[in-house]
Design a protein around this motif. Structure first.
Motif, PDB file in Angstrom:
ATOM      1  N   LYS A 196      -6.234   7.135 -14.273  1.00  0.00           N
ATOM      2  CA  LYS A 196      -6.394   6.547 -15.484  1.00  0.00           C
ATOM      3  C   LYS A 196      -7.400   5.994 -15.581  1.00  0.00           C
ATOM      4  N   ASN A 197      -8.772   6.657 -15.506  1.00  0.00           N
ATOM      5  CA  ASN A 197     -10.620   6.369 -15.834  1.00  0.00           C
ATOM      6  C   ASN A 197     -10.763   7.794 -16.030  1.00  0.00           C
ATOM      7  N   SER A 198     -10.168   8.836 -15.837  1.00  0.00           N
ATOM      8  CA  SER A 198     -11.159  10.368 -16.213  1.00  0.00           C
ATOM      9  C   SER A 198     -10.107  11.426 -16.616  1.00  0.00           C
ATOM     10  N   LEU A 199     -10.821  12.325 -17.170  1.00  0.00           N
ATOM     11  CA  LEU A 199     -10.521  13.841 -16.696  1.00  0.00           C
ATOM     12  C   LEU A 199     -10.572  14.523 -16.107  1.00  0.00           C
ATOM     13  N   TRP A 200      -9.556  14.735 -14.977  1.00  0.00           N
ATOM     14  CA  TRP A 200      -9.932  15.753 -14.255  1.00  0.00           C
ATOM     15  C   TRP A 200      -9.469  17.060 -14.539  1.00  0.00           C
ATOM     16  N   ILE A 201     -10.799  17.596 -14.242  1.00  0.00           N
ATOM     17  CA  ILE A 201     -10.851  19.072 -14.585  1.00  0.00           C
ATOM     18  C   ILE A 201     -11.021  20.057 -13.309  1.00  0.00           C
ATOM     19  N   ALA A 202      -9.812  21.188 -13.262  1.00  0.00           N
ATOM     20  CA  ALA A 202     -10.035  22.208 -11.753  1.00  0.00           C
ATOM     21  C   ALA A 202     -11.204  23.180 -12.745  1.00  0.00           C
ATOM     22  N   THR A 203     -12.211  23.596 -11.664  1.00  0.00           N
ATOM     23  CA  THR A 203     -12.865  25.107 -12.450  1.00  0.00           C
ATOM     24  C   THR A 203     -12.048  26.559 -12.026  1.00  0.00           C
ATOM     25  N   TYR A 204     -12.581  27.003 -11.864  1.00  0.00           N
ATOM     26  CA  TYR A 204     -12.705  28.520 -11.634  1.00  0.00           C
ATOM     27  C   TYR A 204     -14.472  28.544 -10.657  1.00  0.00           C
ATOM     28  N   GLY A 205     -14.923  28.083  -9.746  1.00  0.00           N
ATOM     29  CA  GLY A 205     -16.033  28.483  -9.437  1.00  0.00           C
ATOM     30  C   GLY A 205     -16.711  27.054  -8.980  1.00  0.00           C
ATOM     31  N   GLY A 257     -14.952  15.588 -13.182  1.00  0.00           N
ATOM     32  CA  GLY A 257     -14.332  14.766 -13.600  1.00  0.00           C
ATOM     33  C   GLY A 257     -14.960  13.603 -14.612  1.00  0.00           C
ATOM     34  N   LEU A 258     -14.359  14.108 -15.652  1.00  0.00           N
ATOM     35  CA  LEU A 258     -15.608  13.227 -17.386  1.00  0.00           C
ATOM     36  C   LEU A 258     -14.069  11.555 -17.278  1.00  0.00           C
ATOM     37  N   PRO A 259     -15.816  11.339 -17.358  1.00  0.00           N
ATOM     38  CA  PRO A 259     -15.087   9.448 -17.503  1.00  0.00           C
ATOM     39  C   PRO A 259     -14.357   9.131 -19.054  1.00  0.00           C
ATOM     40  N   LEU A 260     -12.927   8.279 -18.882  1.00  0.00           N
ATOM     41  CA  LEU A 260     -12.764   8.001 -19.990  1.00  0.00           C
ATOM     42  C   LEU A 260     -13.140   6.267 -20.521  1.00  0.00           C
ATOM     43  N   ASP A 261     -13.660   6.478 -21.264  1.00  0.00           N
ATOM     44  CA  ASP A 261     -13.248   4.527 -21.599  1.00  0.00           C
ATOM     45  C   ASP A 261     -11.830   3.970 -21.774  1.00  0.00           C
ATOM     46  N   GLU A 262     -11.851   3.019 -22.941  1.00  0.00           N
ATOM     47  CA  GLU A 262     -10.421   2.479 -22.581  1.00  0.00           C
ATOM     48  C   GLU A 262      -9.569   2.674 -23.391  1.00  0.00           C
ATOM     49  N   THR A 263     -10.570   3.615 -24.620  1.00  0.00           N
ATOM     50  CA  THR A 263      -9.894   4.149 -25.743  1.00  0.00           C
ATOM     51  C   THR A 263      -8.802   5.468 -24.919  1.00  0.00           C
ATOM     52  N   GLY A 264      -9.188   5.637 -24.422  1.00  0.00           N
ATOM     53  CA  GLY A 264      -9.018   7.278 -23.167  1.00  0.00           C
ATOM     54  C   GLY A 264     -10.364   8.282 -24.194  1.00  0.00           C
ATOM     55  N   MET A 265     -11.155   8.444 -24.262  1.00  0.00           N
ATOM     56  CA  MET A 265     -12.145   8.486 -25.069  1.00  0.00           C
ATOM     57  C   MET A 265     -13.080   8.850 -23.860  1.00  0.00           C
ATOM     58  N   ILE A 266     -13.882  10.452 -23.959  1.00  0.00           N
ATOM     59  CA  ILE A 266     -14.735  10.932 -22.903  1.00  0.00           C
ATOM     60  C   ILE A 266     -15.742   9.998 -23.435  1.00  0.00           C
ATOM     61  N   ARG A 267     -16.377   9.526 -21.320  1.00  0.00           N
ATOM     62  CA  ARG A 267     -17.765   8.924 -22.217  1.00  0.00           C
ATOM     63  C   ARG A 267     -18.914  10.156 -21.891  1.00  0.00           C
ATOM     64  N   GLN A 268     -20.362   9.759 -21.713  1.00  0.00           N
ATOM     65  CA  GLN A 268     -21.420  10.858 -21.460  1.00  0.00           C
ATOM     66  C   GLN A 268     -21.861  10.466 -19.691  1.00  0.00           C
ATOM     67  N   ARG A 269     -21.454   9.781 -18.904  1.00  0.00           N
ATOM     68  CA  ARG A 269     -21.511   9.901 -17.685  1.00  0.00           C
ATOM     69  C   ARG A 269     -21.291   8.398 -17.332  1.00  0.00           C
ATOM     70  N   THR A 322     -17.952  13.417 -12.065  1.00  0.00           N
ATOM     71  CA  THR A 322     -18.005  13.490 -10.398  1.00  0.00           C
ATOM     72  C   THR A 322     -17.739  14.581 -10.549  1.00  0.00           C
ATOM     73  N   TYR A 323     -18.009  14.927  -9.631  1.00  0.00           N
ATOM     74  CA  TYR A 323     -18.514  16.393  -8.905  1.00  0.00           C
ATOM     75  C   TYR A 323     -17.998  16.968  -7.832  1.00  0.00           C
ATOM     76  N   TYR A 324     -16.921  17.115  -7.428  1.00  0.00           N
ATOM     77  CA  TYR A 324     -16.587  17.314  -6.320  1.00  0.00           C
ATOM     78  C   TYR A 324     -16.314  19.076  -6.051  1.00  0.00           C
ATOM     79  N   SER A 325     -17.057  19.382  -4.890  1.00  0.00           N
ATOM     80  CA  SER A 325     -17.665  21.187  -3.928  1.00  0.00           C
ATOM     81  C   SER A 325     -17.362  21.191  -2.967  1.00  0.00           C
ATOM     82  N   ASN A 326     -16.989  22.350  -2.952  1.00  0.00           N
ATOM     83  CA  ASN A 326     -17.127  22.649  -1.390  1.00  0.00           C
ATOM     84  C   ASN A 326     -17.985  22.644  -0.878  1.00  0.00           C
TER      85      ASN A 326
END
Length: 180
Positions: free
Chosen positions: A34-43, A48-60, A63-67
């Motif tokens: 809905k509000n982020s482009l989620w990227i699964a990475t190997y490592g 999570g890159l935030p998206l603006d109301e037009t669907g473009m990636i914003r700079q900040r 979000t990072y989720y790691s082990n």
């Protein structure tokens, strides 16, 4: 990670992940939530890159989720293979060692922020295999899992093994008639 660029409608600007981690990584899969482009990475876990109301990636903010090895309220592994945001905003992450549900409304790392699901040979209601190649949406609150040795349906908080042959399933798709 890189290069990844973001548009400010006139110029492309690189997004830097330098300083976030001390090891290389690869983008494996992504999901537009809905509000982020989620990227699964190997490592590096999940980005999570935030998206603006037009669907473009914003700079900040990114979000990072790691082990965190000593925290069971973190994803089980940083080699993430698949990712999906459900209709309630929960983030589902497939890794080599199981499925993880991230609840973004709870601070990451706190109790209840991450639920881990894994294969238990003695439990036919557990994952058919720990490696999760693909998460494929079905309907609200349900999705298919293509694992290293089965096809499972996760619906209403329960796992049903639909197909188990011990061979890796790497892709799923639906036919026009709705069959998987």
């Amino acid at each position: 990670i890189g290069p990844l660029h973001l548009s400010d409608s006139i110029n492309l600007q690189p997004i830097s992940f330098e300083g976030q981690y001390d090891r290389p990584s690869y983008f494996i899969s992504s999901w537009r939530g809905k509000n982020s482009l989620w990227i699964a990475t190997y490592g590096r876990g999940v980005i999570g890159l935030p998206l603006d109301e037009t669907g473009m990636i914003r700079q900040r903010p990114v979000t990072y989720y790691s082990n965190s090895p000593k925290n069971p309220n973190s994803i089980a592994h940083n080699a993430t293979l698949s990712i999906y945001e459900d209709s309630t905003g929960n983030i589902w992450v497939g890794t080599f060692v199981g499925l993880n549900k991230i609840v973004p409304s709870i601070p990451y790392g706190d109790d209840g922020s991450v639920t881990r699901y894994s294969h238990n040979p003695g439990d036919s209601n557990s994952l058919g295999s720990n490696g999760i190649h693909l998460i494929y949406p079905e309907i609200d609150n349900a999705f298919w899992l293509a694992t290293f040795g089965s096809v499972d349906l996760f619906a209403n908080g329960k796992i049903e093994r639909v197909f188990k042959k011990g061979e890796r399933v790497r892709a799923l798709t639906k036919a026009k008639d709705g069959t998987l």
